[in-house]
Enzyme design. Structure first.
Site, PDB file in Angstrom:
ATOM      1  N   CYS A   1       1.044  -1.017   0.044  1.00 42.12           N
ATOM      2  CA  CYS A   1      -0.062   0.100  -0.038  1.00 42.12           C
ATOM      3  C   CYS A   1       0.998   1.257  -0.069  1.00 42.12           C
ATOM      4  O   CYS A   1       1.522   1.565   1.022  1.00 42.12           O
ATOM      5  CB  CYS A   1      -0.984   0.082   1.074  1.00 42.12           C
ATOM      6  SG  CYS A   1      -1.963   1.375   1.423  1.00 42.12           S
TER       7      CYS A   1
ATOM      8  N   HIS B   1      -1.977  -4.811 -10.476  1.00 35.88           N
ATOM      9  CA  HIS B   1      -2.558  -3.636 -11.058  1.00 35.88           C
ATOM     10  C   HIS B   1      -2.827  -3.891 -12.660  1.00 35.88           C
ATOM     11  O   HIS B   1      -2.049  -4.473 -13.173  1.00 35.88           O
ATOM     12  CB  HIS B   1      -1.850  -2.214 -10.955  1.00 35.88           C
ATOM     13  CG  HIS B   1      -1.675  -1.861  -9.603  1.00 35.88           C
ATOM     14  ND1 HIS B   1      -2.568  -0.915  -9.083  1.00 35.88           N
ATOM     15  CD2 HIS B   1      -0.758  -2.157  -8.322  1.00 35.88           C
ATOM     16  CE1 HIS B   1      -2.267  -0.724  -7.799  1.00 35.88           C
ATOM     17  NE2 HIS B   1      -1.312  -1.590  -7.297  1.00 35.88           N
TER      18      HIS B   1
ATOM     19  N   GLU C   1      -9.963   0.001  -6.200  1.00 45.37           N
ATOM     20  CA  GLU C   1      -9.235  -0.773  -5.804  1.00 45.37           C
ATOM     21  C   GLU C   1      -9.688  -2.256  -5.248  1.00 45.37           C
ATOM     22  O   GLU C   1     -10.912  -2.334  -5.061  1.00 45.37           O
ATOM     23  CB  GLU C   1      -8.690   0.061  -4.230  1.00 45.37           C
ATOM     24  CG  GLU C   1      -7.570   1.098  -4.596  1.00 45.37           C
ATOM     25  CD  GLU C   1      -7.029   1.359  -3.186  1.00 45.37           C
ATOM     26  OE1 GLU C   1      -6.861   0.435  -2.210  1.00 45.37           O
ATOM     27  OE2 GLU C   1      -6.555   2.544  -2.956  1.00 45.37           O
TER      28      GLU C   1
ATOM     29  N   CYS D   1      -4.566   6.131  -5.100  1.00 40.52           N
ATOM     30  CA  CYS D   1      -4.193   4.862  -4.713  1.00 40.52           C
ATOM     31  C   CYS D   1      -2.588   5.311  -4.983  1.00 40.52           C
ATOM     32  O   CYS D   1      -2.126   5.375  -6.141  1.00 40.52           O
ATOM     33  CB  CYS D   1      -4.835   3.880  -5.615  1.00 40.52           C
ATOM     34  SG  CYS D   1      -4.002   2.130  -5.410  1.00 40.52           S
TER      35      CYS D   1
ATOM     36  N   GLY E   1      -1.268   2.159  -7.117  1.00 34.28           N
ATOM     37  CA  GLY E   1      -1.933   2.552  -8.542  1.00 34.28           C
ATOM     38  C   GLY E   1      -1.314   3.515  -9.270  1.00 34.28           C
ATOM     39  O   GLY E   1      -1.205   3.418 -10.687  1.00 34.28           O
TER      40      GLY E   1
HETATM   41  N1  LIG Z   1      -6.405  -2.146  -2.494  1.00 33.06           N
HETATM   42  C1  LIG Z   1      -5.087  -2.478  -2.542  1.00 33.06           C
HETATM   43  C2  LIG Z   1      -4.156  -2.304  -1.198  1.00 33.06           C
HETATM   44  C3  LIG Z   1      -3.977  -0.759  -1.041  1.00 33.06           C
HETATM   45  C4  LIG Z   1      -3.393  -0.015  -2.086  1.00 33.06           C
HETATM   46  C5  LIG Z   1      -3.767   1.402  -2.122  1.00 33.06           C
HETATM   47  N2  LIG Z   1      -4.401   2.037  -1.082  1.00 33.06           N
HETATM   48  C6  LIG Z   1      -2.248   2.165  -2.295  1.00 33.06           C
HETATM   49  O1  LIG Z   1      -2.237   3.370  -1.793  1.00 33.06           O
HETATM   50  O2  LIG Z   1      -1.244   1.618  -2.884  1.00 33.06           O
HETATM   51  C7  LIG Z   1      -4.886  -4.150  -2.933  1.00 33.06           C
HETATM   52  O3  LIG Z   1      -5.852  -4.824  -2.753  1.00 33.06           O
HETATM   53  O4  LIG Z   1      -3.826  -4.497  -3.538  1.00 33.06           O
END
Ligand SMILES: N[C@H](CCC[C@H](N)C(=O)O)C(=O)O
Length: 276
Positions: free
Chosen positions: A75, A161, A210, A219, A222
């Site tokens: 994250c 991603h 997400e 994100c 992301g």
């Molecule tokens: N939902 C993402 C985790 C949080 C990523 C995001 N909040 C960031 O800032 O990178 C996943 O399941 O891989």
């Protein structure tokens, strides 16, 4: 038992951050979902747990749980909040930290003025590293969504991603297409779906639906994945400003087997205590 936490966000991607070094914390999937509920709990996109490292070479272990209760590998916005949290909580006096995640070590650092940047590690592209079911590796893959097909670029920042280039992120039906990409059978562990509008070679706009949390204001991983995908396709330079709904990130990548660097803010909103 009562557990102290900090409510934080990185560009509106919000977290509760818990010190699991000085507190003994046991969290079930159900409890995480309850805490993450924005009406019956505290509410967050992700819960971040700070733990002692497994290796003496590192400073901390960083565990990340989406608000659906699932534990994930990485994250990015959380990593900036992580270094701010451990500094504020006096868990360390280091400026640059080696932090273990499910998929490798990242290095967040906060300078004396509070500016935060993170070495997010090296991106991965091989289908089996995403994971993504494909006949052969490529820059883009057609993804059949039933009523339509989209082209995705697949990048792992530790977490998976799928990046789609669109003409206008504001009008693009992210709420419709996002969930269909997130749970597409070609992604055996589901995927974060990023929608990138290229403004010029050093600026993009980005929305991300997400995995395990739905669309967030920003994100971090992301943004890393989108910039890497854009550079690989010859659309972007090596340093890019990423405009998200929650604000701006700067992402840089020199290509090949080099790490992605992310710079951006982290905010502590309040501290609290909750029964777990
Ligand atoms: N939902 C993402 C985790 C949080 C990523 C995001 N909040 C960031 O800032 O990178 C996943 O399941 O891989």
């Amino acid at each position: 038992m009562k557990v102290k936490f900090s409510k934080m966000h990185g560009l509106g991607n919000d977290f509760i951050v818990i010190d699991g070094v000085r507190q003994t914390v046991t969290l079930t999937t159900e409890k995480i979902r309850q805490l993450g509920d924005r009406h019956f709990g505290v509410g967050f996109d992700q819960l971040l747990l700070v733990e002692s490292p497994e290796s003496a070479d590192n400073d901390f272990r960083y565990r990340i749980f989406n608000n659906d209760g699932g534990e994930v590998e990485q994250c990015g916005n959380g990593a900036r909040c992580f270094v701010k949290f451990v500094t504020e909580q006096r868990l360390t006096n280091k400026r640059a930290l080696r932090v273990e995640t499910q998929r490798g070590v990242i290095v967040p650092e906060m300078d004396a003025q509070g500016a935060i940047s993170v070495d997010m590690g090296r991106p991965r592209f091989a289908p089996e590293e995403i994971p993504f079911v494909a006949e052969a590796p490529g820059l883009r893959y057609p993804l059949n969504l039933g009523s339509e097909a989209v082209e995705v670029s697949c990048v792992s920042m530790g977490n998976p991603h799928a990046v789609i280039v669109v003409d206008d992120v504001d009008s693009y039906p992210v709420g419709d297409v996002g969930p269909r990409v997130e749970s597409h059978p070609c992604f055996p562990q589901r995927v974060n779906a990023g929608f990138m509008q290229v403004l010029n070679r050093t600026e993009i706009r980005l929305r991300v639906f997400e995995r395990g949390a739905g669309e967030t204001f920003a994100c971090g991983t992301g943004a890393c994945a989108a910039v890497v995908a854009g550079i690989r396709q010859g659309l972007l330079e090596n340093e890019v400003k990423v405009h998200t709904r929650g604000g701006d990130l700067t992402i840089s990548w020199q290509g090949d087997d080099t790490p992605v660097r992310m710079t951006g803010p982290a905010v502590t909103v309040f501290t609290g205590e909750v029964e777990v």
